[in-house]
Write an enzyme that holds these catalytic residues in place. Structure first.
Site, PDB file in Angstrom:
ATOM      1  N   GLU A   1      32.277  30.096 -25.318  1.00  0.00           N
ATOM      2  CA  GLU A   1      33.236  30.422 -24.247  1.00  0.00           C
ATOM      3  C   GLU A   1      34.352  29.383 -24.348  1.00  0.00           C
ATOM      4  O   GLU A   1      34.169  28.246 -23.957  1.00  0.00           O
ATOM      5  CB  GLU A   1      32.541  30.351 -22.888  1.00  0.00           C
ATOM      6  CG  GLU A   1      31.485  31.393 -22.669  1.00  0.00           C
ATOM      7  CD  GLU A   1      32.048  32.796 -22.599  1.00  0.00           C
ATOM      8  OE1 GLU A   1      31.276  33.756 -22.689  1.00  0.00           O
ATOM      9  OE2 GLU A   1      33.282  32.935 -22.471  1.00  0.00           O
TER      10      GLU A   1
ATOM     11  N   TRP B   1      33.404  19.670 -18.075  1.00  0.00           N
ATOM     12  CA  TRP B   1      33.415  18.976 -16.779  1.00  0.00           C
ATOM     13  C   TRP B   1      33.972  19.855 -15.657  1.00  0.00           C
ATOM     14  O   TRP B   1      33.840  19.500 -14.497  1.00  0.00           O
ATOM     15  CB  TRP B   1      34.276  17.719 -16.882  1.00  0.00           C
ATOM     16  CG  TRP B   1      35.596  18.008 -17.551  1.00  0.00           C
ATOM     17  CD1 TRP B   1      35.909  17.843 -18.873  1.00  0.00           C
ATOM     18  CD2 TRP B   1      36.750  18.618 -16.948  1.00  0.00           C
ATOM     19  NE1 TRP B   1      37.190  18.298 -19.133  1.00  0.00           N
ATOM     20  CE2 TRP B   1      37.729  18.768 -17.972  1.00  0.00           C
ATOM     21  CE3 TRP B   1      37.063  19.032 -15.666  1.00  0.00           C
ATOM     22  CZ2 TRP B   1      38.987  19.323 -17.733  1.00  0.00           C
ATOM     23  CZ3 TRP B   1      38.314  19.583 -15.424  1.00  0.00           C
ATOM     24  CH2 TRP B   1      39.251  19.716 -16.466  1.00  0.00           C
ATOM     25  N   ASN B   2      34.618  20.995 -15.988  1.00  0.00           N
ATOM     26  CA  ASN B   2      35.365  21.655 -14.905  1.00  0.00           C
ATOM     27  C   ASN B   2      34.478  22.484 -13.988  1.00  0.00           C
ATOM     28  O   ASN B   2      34.824  22.749 -12.849  1.00  0.00           O
ATOM     29  CB  ASN B   2      36.525  22.467 -15.475  1.00  0.00           C
ATOM     30  CG  ASN B   2      36.058  23.534 -16.444  1.00  0.00           C
ATOM     31  OD1 ASN B   2      34.927  23.519 -16.901  1.00  0.00           O
ATOM     32  ND2 ASN B   2      36.935  24.462 -16.743  1.00  0.00           N
TER      33      ASN B   2
ATOM     34  N   SER C   1      30.291  14.151 -20.290  1.00  0.00           N
ATOM     35  CA  SER C   1      30.053  12.764 -19.860  1.00  0.00           C
ATOM     36  C   SER C   1      30.789  12.443 -18.556  1.00  0.00           C
ATOM     37  O   SER C   1      30.411  11.530 -17.841  1.00  0.00           O
ATOM     38  CB  SER C   1      30.499  11.787 -20.953  1.00  0.00           C
ATOM     39  OG  SER C   1      31.855  12.057 -21.310  1.00  0.00           O
TER      40      SER C   1
ATOM     41  N   SER D   1      36.786  23.707 -25.169  1.00  0.00           N
ATOM     42  CA  SER D   1      38.020  24.038 -25.889  1.00  0.00           C
ATOM     43  C   SER D   1      37.733  24.771 -27.192  1.00  0.00           C
ATOM     44  O   SER D   1      36.671  24.618 -27.801  1.00  0.00           O
ATOM     45  CB  SER D   1      38.779  22.751 -26.218  1.00  0.00           C
ATOM     46  OG  SER D   1      37.984  21.971 -27.095  1.00  0.00           O
TER      47      SER D   1
HETATM   48  N1  LIG Z   1      36.020  29.738 -21.879  1.00  0.00           N
HETATM   49  C1  LIG Z   1      35.499  29.026 -20.901  1.00  0.00           C
HETATM   50  O1  LIG Z   1      34.670  29.487 -20.119  1.00  0.00           O
HETATM   51  C2  LIG Z   1      35.935  27.623 -20.730  1.00  0.00           C
HETATM   52  C3  LIG Z   1      36.798  27.004 -21.604  1.00  0.00           C
HETATM   53  N2  LIG Z   1      37.200  25.698 -21.392  1.00  0.00           N
HETATM   54  C4  LIG Z   1      38.218  25.102 -22.257  1.00  0.00           C
HETATM   55  O2  LIG Z   1      37.893  23.691 -22.547  1.00  0.00           O
HETATM   56  C5  LIG Z   1      39.055  22.884 -22.394  1.00  0.00           C
HETATM   57  C6  LIG Z   1      38.946  21.949 -21.254  1.00  0.00           C
HETATM   58  O3  LIG Z   1      37.673  21.491 -21.124  1.00  0.00           O
HETATM   59  P1  LIG Z   1      37.225  20.176 -21.929  1.00  0.00           P
HETATM   60  O4  LIG Z   1      35.943  19.717 -21.362  1.00  0.00           O
HETATM   61  O5  LIG Z   1      38.312  19.170 -22.047  1.00  0.00           O
HETATM   62  O6  LIG Z   1      36.937  20.718 -23.361  1.00  0.00           O
HETATM   63  P2  LIG Z   1      36.263  19.938 -24.559  1.00  0.00           P
HETATM   64  O7  LIG Z   1      36.102  21.000 -25.551  1.00  0.00           O
HETATM   65  O8  LIG Z   1      36.950  18.688 -24.943  1.00  0.00           O
HETATM   66  O9  LIG Z   1      34.809  19.452 -24.020  1.00  0.00           O
HETATM   67  C7  LIG Z   1      33.851  20.408 -23.708  1.00  0.00           C
HETATM   68  C8  LIG Z   1      32.486  19.776 -23.959  1.00  0.00           C
HETATM   69  O10 LIG Z   1      32.349  19.527 -25.349  1.00  0.00           O
HETATM   70  C9  LIG Z   1      31.995  18.162 -25.581  1.00  0.00           C
HETATM   71  N3  LIG Z   1      32.528  17.765 -26.871  1.00  0.00           N
HETATM   72  C10 LIG Z   1      33.723  17.232 -27.155  1.00  0.00           C
HETATM   73  N4  LIG Z   1      33.835  17.017 -28.482  1.00  0.00           N
HETATM   74  C11 LIG Z   1      32.668  17.437 -29.055  1.00  0.00           C
HETATM   75  C12 LIG Z   1      32.134  17.469 -30.394  1.00  0.00           C
HETATM   76  N5  LIG Z   1      32.842  17.022 -31.454  1.00  0.00           N
HETATM   77  N6  LIG Z   1      30.879  17.957 -30.601  1.00  0.00           N
HETATM   78  C13 LIG Z   1      30.147  18.391 -29.559  1.00  0.00           C
HETATM   79  N7  LIG Z   1      30.586  18.388 -28.265  1.00  0.00           N
HETATM   80  C14 LIG Z   1      31.830  17.909 -28.035  1.00  0.00           C
HETATM   81  C15 LIG Z   1      32.583  17.431 -24.387  1.00  0.00           C
HETATM   82  O11 LIG Z   1      31.903  16.221 -24.219  1.00  0.00           O
HETATM   83  P3  LIG Z   1      32.617  15.002 -23.414  1.00  0.00           P
HETATM   84  O12 LIG Z   1      33.351  15.599 -22.261  1.00  0.00           O
HETATM   85  O13 LIG Z   1      31.488  14.131 -23.012  1.00  0.00           O
HETATM   86  O14 LIG Z   1      33.526  14.369 -24.400  1.00  0.00           O
HETATM   87  C16 LIG Z   1      32.293  18.429 -23.266  1.00  0.00           C
HETATM   88  O15 LIG Z   1      30.965  18.290 -22.852  1.00  0.00           O
HETATM   89  C17 LIG Z   1      40.171  23.835 -22.147  1.00  0.00           C
HETATM   90  O16 LIG Z   1      40.745  24.246 -23.349  1.00  0.00           O
HETATM   91  C18 LIG Z   1      39.518  25.042 -21.489  1.00  0.00           C
HETATM   92  O17 LIG Z   1      40.200  26.236 -21.627  1.00  0.00           O
HETATM   93  C19 LIG Z   1      36.723  24.938 -20.397  1.00  0.00           C
HETATM   94  C20 LIG Z   1      35.830  25.521 -19.516  1.00  0.00           C
HETATM   95  C21 LIG Z   1      35.416  26.881 -19.589  1.00  0.00           C
HETATM   96  O1  LIG Z   2      34.914  27.050 -17.131  1.00  0.00           O
HETATM   97  C1  LIG Z   2      35.599  27.903 -16.632  1.00  0.00           C
HETATM   98  O2  LIG Z   2      36.813  27.834 -16.545  1.00  0.00           O
HETATM   99  C2  LIG Z   2      34.868  29.070 -16.090  1.00  0.00           C
HETATM  100  O3  LIG Z   2      34.359  29.853 -17.145  1.00  0.00           O
HETATM  101  C3  LIG Z   2      35.756  29.891 -15.223  1.00  0.00           C
HETATM  102  S1  LIG Z   2      34.824  30.843 -14.147  1.00  0.00           S
HETATM  103  O4  LIG Z   2      33.717  31.469 -14.875  1.00  0.00           O
HETATM  104  O5  LIG Z   2      34.312  29.920 -13.120  1.00  0.00           O
HETATM  105  O6  LIG Z   2      35.769  31.822 -13.634  1.00  0.00           O
END
Ligand SMILES: NC(=O)C1=CN([C@@H]2O[C@H](COP(=O)(O)OP(=O)(O)OC[C@H]3O[C@@H](n4cnc5c(N)ncnc54)[C@H](OP(=O)(O)O)[C@@H]3O)[C@@H](O)[C@H]2O)C=CC1
Ligand SMILES: O=C(O)[C@H](O)CS(=O)(=O)O
Length: 493
Positions: A265, A165-166, A192, A244
């Site tokens: 990622e 979502w971010n 979602s 995550s």
């Molecule tokens: N490395 C990167 O580029 C990024 C990493 N992150 C990491 O993600 C976390 C925060 O984001 P957040 O959205 O809460 O992370 P989540 O991992 O909880 O959710 C990410 C996505 O995965 C979906 N999801 C959740 N559970 C499952 C499952 N069992 N099977 C399949 N899909 C699933 C979520 O759906 P729904 O939301 O509908 O439940 C959402 O669309 C932080 O730890 C952050 O560091 C976030 C963004 C970028």
């Molecule tokens: O989801 C994120 O946090 C992004 O990967 C960070 S960035 O690519 O926008 O810097």
């Protein structure tokens, strides 16, 4: 602070037709077999849309459509695919403000940041449209006189994405752009909390003439069911995930049964280091951007701020003064620097980290994590000094507006501290001495190192992590490789 009247999102748009609430499968707009799910504005708490809740069977239908469309799409020349992607890019930029407004309404970030994300997301479509023409093979001198060897690269097939979502726009385009450029077909499942931005991308993909079935969006309230369909359906050859590390592990385990190619990622825990010889004002500016972009809700945000003893107090005072000037509010309001957090659970996590730090001796020099009045998920930004490695934010990602300041003495000390994590996504440091810059950049165990800058995100560089921050790279000419298979032909002549 706004009085939290209903958002009435459609009335805020120049082109309300961008605001759709259905799934987009095989070029058709469809309702969900399992009804709808609500999307709320995290700044006002009101429901802004009821979105189609697609079932696992409907996701399977989208995969079938992608499978059927992919061969034809791959038969287009790279240039033809590039032209379609360029039209998609042009439409995104022409509708940048509306796309940003939709993004802010569902995610909360300030409008200027949301509009910036649209440009960032579009840049991947522009970049990989150009790369579509440069998927080169090679010839290799034969190992025997009568043998000729050629290497070719071909699209992997159907790719499926699950995104957070971010960054509801850019995390999808950072995957879909190289996939489509390579000749793959794509099924996107958005978070979602923020499906509207993904659906608006489909509206513009349709207008850009991207063929039916090539780009599909399957909004759903059940992430795990969709994840299982993506990992278990034999027509899917690639899963690409941002989120995550915990969920990344789940998907990797599920994908193992089909030995599916995965790009991950995942989480981060970025150190932000300020050495004695740093330009302190530049370091404060960089810390503000790195820590408080998207209100700290990014995987590359500074999670731990290490300041060398000689400048610790001066840096703390400068940072406190700068953060005190930041305005918390509704992202749709002019002048807002920090929007709401995505959920109340996100607020509770920040408050837990503050309480833990205080219980272990940290001092709050600004804020304290109080929830601000109003219907939104607003929390005051906080700075703590006296941070130590036994505190929760040393190992866990805060994902919110909390800046913990750690004091360190030597270069070796801070490198050991910075690398003491299971994560390895982004890291940052400010220094002027050239040999120090080289030594520290080489010593940090991260996929990304920002030197004298707090913002490292660009489509031209290979974004990704080491250790438990992920697998693969997104962006740069490397980014398309994750959507290609390599084949060699050994010919007897
Ligand atoms: N490395 C990167 O580029 C990024 C990493 N992150 C990491 O993600 C976390 C925060 O984001 P957040 O959205 O809460 O992370 P989540 O991992 O909880 O959710 C990410 C996505 O995965 C979906 N999801 C959740 N559970 C499952 C499952 N069992 N099977 C399949 N899909 C699933 C979520 O759906 P729904 O939301 O509908 O439940 C959402 O669309 C932080 O730890 C952050 O560091 C976030 C963004 C970028
Ligand atoms: O989801 C994120 O946090 C992004 O990967 C960070 S960035 O690519 O926008 O810097």
């Amino acid at each position: 602070m706004l009085d939290h009247t209903a958002t009435n999102l459609a009335t805020l748009l120049d082109d309300p037709s961008l605001l759709k609430t259905q799934g987009y499968v095989n070029g058709a707009w469809i309702d969900g077999d399992t009804g709808t799910f609500e999307v709320t504005n995290p700044a006002r708490g009101d429901v802004i849309a009821e979105v189609a809740d697609l079932s696992r069977a409907q996701v399977g239908t989208a995969i079938d459509a992608a499978y059927a469309a992919q061969k034809e799409w791959a038969s287009w020349t790279g240039k033809e695919r590039a032209q379609a992607l360029r039209k998609w890019f042009d439409l995104m930029m022409a509708n940048q403000k509306d796309l940003g407004t939709i993004l802010t309404a569902e995610q909360g970030k300030p409008l200027n940041e949301a509009v910036g994300e649209i440009a960032y997301g579009a840049s991947f479509i522009e970049f990989f449209g150009e790369e579509a023409k440069r998927v080169y093979g090679e010839t290799i001198p034969g190992h025997q006189r009568d043998k000729r060897i050629t290497v070719m690269k071909q699209p992997i097939g159907v790719a499926a994405s699950i995104t957070p979502w971010n960054f509801p726009n850019a995390m999808i385009t950072r995957k879909a752009a190289p996939a489509l450029a390579a000749g793959c077909a794509f099924v996107a499942r958005p978070a979602s909390e923020t499906p509207l931005s993904a659906i608006a991308l489909a509206v513009l993909a349709e207008r850009a003439g991207i063929p039916a079935g090539v780009f599909n969006v399957v909004p759903s309230s059940s992430a795990s069911e969709v994840g299982k369909e993506f990992c278990e359906n034999p027509k899917v050859r690639k899963i690409t995930f941002t989120g995550s590390t915990e969920v990344g592990r789940i998907l990797l385990r599920q994908a193992a049964d089909q030995v599916m190619k995965c790009s991950m990622e995942l989480g981060g825990n970025a150190p932000f280091i300020v050495f004695d010889d740093a330009d302190l004002d530049a370091a404060v500016e960089g810390a503000i951007m790195c820590k408080f972009r998207n209100n700290g809700q990014t995987c590359v945000c500074a999670n731990r701020i290490y300041v060398q003893a000689g400048v610790y107090d001066a840096f703390a005072e400068k940072l406190k003064a700068a953060v005190a000037r930041m305005k918390v509010g509704d992202g749709l309001e002019e002048g807002t620097d920090l929007g709401p957090l995505i959920t109340t659970e996100a607020i509770e996590k920040v408050q837990q980290h503050i309480a833990d730090a205080k219980s272990k001796g940290a001092e709050v020099i600004l804020g304290g994590g109080d929830v601000l009045q109003g219907a939104g998920n607003f929390i005051e930004p906080t700075i703590v000094t006296g941070a130590t490695r036994d505190m929760l934010f040393s190992t866990d990602e805060t994902f919110g507006p909390l800046a913990p300041l750690f004091k360190f003495e030597t270069e070796d000390d801070v490198i050991e501290l910075a690398n003491d994590t299971i994560f390895g996504l982004a890291s940052y440091f400010y220094a002027k001495d050239l040999s120090r810059v080289y030594k520290v950049a080489e010593a940090l165990e991260y996929g990304i190192v920002g030197v004298n800058t707090g913002i490292i995100s660009t489509e031209v560089a290979p974004f990704g992590g080491v250790k438990q921050s992920g697998l693969g790279r997104e962006g740069s000419h490397h980014g398309i490789e994750d959507f290609l298979e390599m084949k060699y032909v050994c010919m007897s002549v």
